[in-house]
Design an enzyme around this catalytic site. Structure first.
Site, short mmCIF file in Angstrom:
data_model
loop_
_atom_site.label_atom_id
_atom_site.label_comp_id
_atom_site.label_asym_id
_atom_site.label_seq_id
_atom_site.Cartn_x
_atom_site.Cartn_y
_atom_site.Cartn_z
N GLY A 1 -21.75 8.88 -10.28
CA GLY A 1 -20.99 7.63 -10.25
C GLY A 1 -21.66 6.55 -11.09
N ARG B 1 -27.70 6.50 -13.63
CA ARG B 1 -28.15 7.82 -13.18
C ARG B 1 -27.80 8.88 -14.22
NH1 ARG B 1 -26.81 8.45 -7.36
NH2 ARG B 1 -28.25 6.71 -7.23
N ARG C 1 -17.57 0.13 -22.02
CA ARG C 1 -17.66 -0.53 -20.71
C ARG C 1 -18.98 -0.25 -20.00
NH1 ARG C 1 -12.31 -1.95 -18.11
NH2 ARG C 1 -10.87 -1.88 -19.83
N ARG D 1 -19.48 16.87 -9.94
CA ARG D 1 -19.91 15.55 -9.50
C ARG D 1 -21.30 15.66 -8.90
NH1 ARG D 1 -20.17 10.75 -7.23
NH2 ARG D 1 -20.20 10.53 -4.98
N SER E 1 -24.09 10.50 -4.32
CA SER E 1 -24.63 10.30 -2.99
C SER E 1 -23.48 10.27 -1.98
CB SER E 1 -25.44 9.01 -2.92
OG SER E 1 -24.62 7.93 -3.30
N ASP F 1 -27.51 7.91 3.03
CA ASP F 1 -27.50 7.06 4.22
C ASP F 1 -26.74 7.82 5.31
OD1 ASP F 1 -25.34 5.94 2.11
OD2 ASP F 1 -24.46 5.95 4.10
N ARG G 1 -35.55 8.18 -3.68
CA ARG G 1 -34.24 8.63 -4.16
C ARG G 1 -34.36 9.62 -5.32
NH1 ARG G 1 -29.25 5.07 -3.40
NH2 ARG G 1 -29.65 4.34 -1.33
#
Ligand code: HPA
Length: 234
Positions: free
Chosen positions: A20, A24, A43, A87, A90, A204, A217
């Site tokens: 996403g 990353r 963008r 994909r 997280s 989370d 992470r």
């Protein structure tokens, strides 16, 4: 070039990993690929193409949520010829058996409404992962020191949820985790005859309130990227 991806046709590989977060994508490309070059920055949604064990791979940010992912996945598939889309992202854990840092391989992705929902009208289409990718990812995860779960996830349209009862029903029905993109990716892959999978790191937890500290992470996300790459080329 398309409206949202400034790459030339040959710049995008048939295998695309989609985090996403565009940063990353940059981190994963620079950490795991060789011969890396920037292929998109329209963008700020960064995309990189390189090689992994000699195989061409693109890592393209999808943005957050199904409407954003849908734009990139549509253009990757229809204009650039992407065939395998994984994909890497997280999710929030939804079962006691799932812990922060664990990996979830999303066998199915339930949703209340993806951008594709209007096609199906009264039908509840069941978005599911490509079996060959899912099997290969489960095998790759089994070789690593990371707890891995295979099962259903929930692709939500909201992070700040005004309908907690929906999450409660997902928990009640054994859904492992919640994220915001996979159901649309699986639906587009089904429509265009591509392979898709979501490999997710639990960042989370909705039941315990625990969250992965930022300094931990990277290591956890690294497992997910390597599982995705090994699955794509197994
Ligand atoms: N909800 C939705 N998406 C998410 C979450 C969450 O708790 N965690 C990571 N992605």
């Amino acid at each position: 070039m398309t409206i949202h991806i400034g790459a030339e046709k040959g710049d995008i590989a048939e295998t695309v990993l989609m985090p996403g977060d565009p940063y990353r994508a940059k981190w994963a490309a620079e950490t795991f690929l060789q011969e890396v070059r920037l292929v998109n920055e329209v963008r700020g949604m960064l995309g990189y193409t390189g090689t992994w064990n000699g195989n061409p791979v693109t890592i393209q940010g999808s943005g957050m949520g199904m409407p954003s992912l849908s734009i990139y996945a549509n253009e990757l598939i229809r204009d650039f010829g992407a065939k395998t889309l994984i994909r890497i992202g997280s999710c929030g854990g939804m079962q006691k058996s799932v812990a922060v840092r664990d990996v979830i391989l999303a066998m199915t992705a339930t949703t209340a409404g993806s951008p594709s929902a209007s096609i199906f009208k009264e039908v509840n289409f069941a978005p599911c992962a490509d079996w060959s990718l899912l099997k290969a990812a489960a095998e790759a995860a089994g070789q690593r020191d990371v707890a891995t779960h295979v099962g259903g996830i929930y692709s939500s349209d909201t992070f700040y949820d005004e309908r907690p009862d929906l999450n409660e029903q997902m928990v009640r029905h054994g859904i492992l985790g919640v994220e915001m993109e996979a159901a649309e990716l699986y639906t587009l892959a089904a429509r265009y005859g591509c392979r898709a999978l979501a490999v997710l790191t639990v960042s989370d937890h909705l039941l315990t309130g625990e969250a992965l500290p930022s300094d931990q992470r990277e290591r956890s996300f690294g497992d997910m990227v390597e599982i995705a790459l090994e699955a794509a080329f197994s």
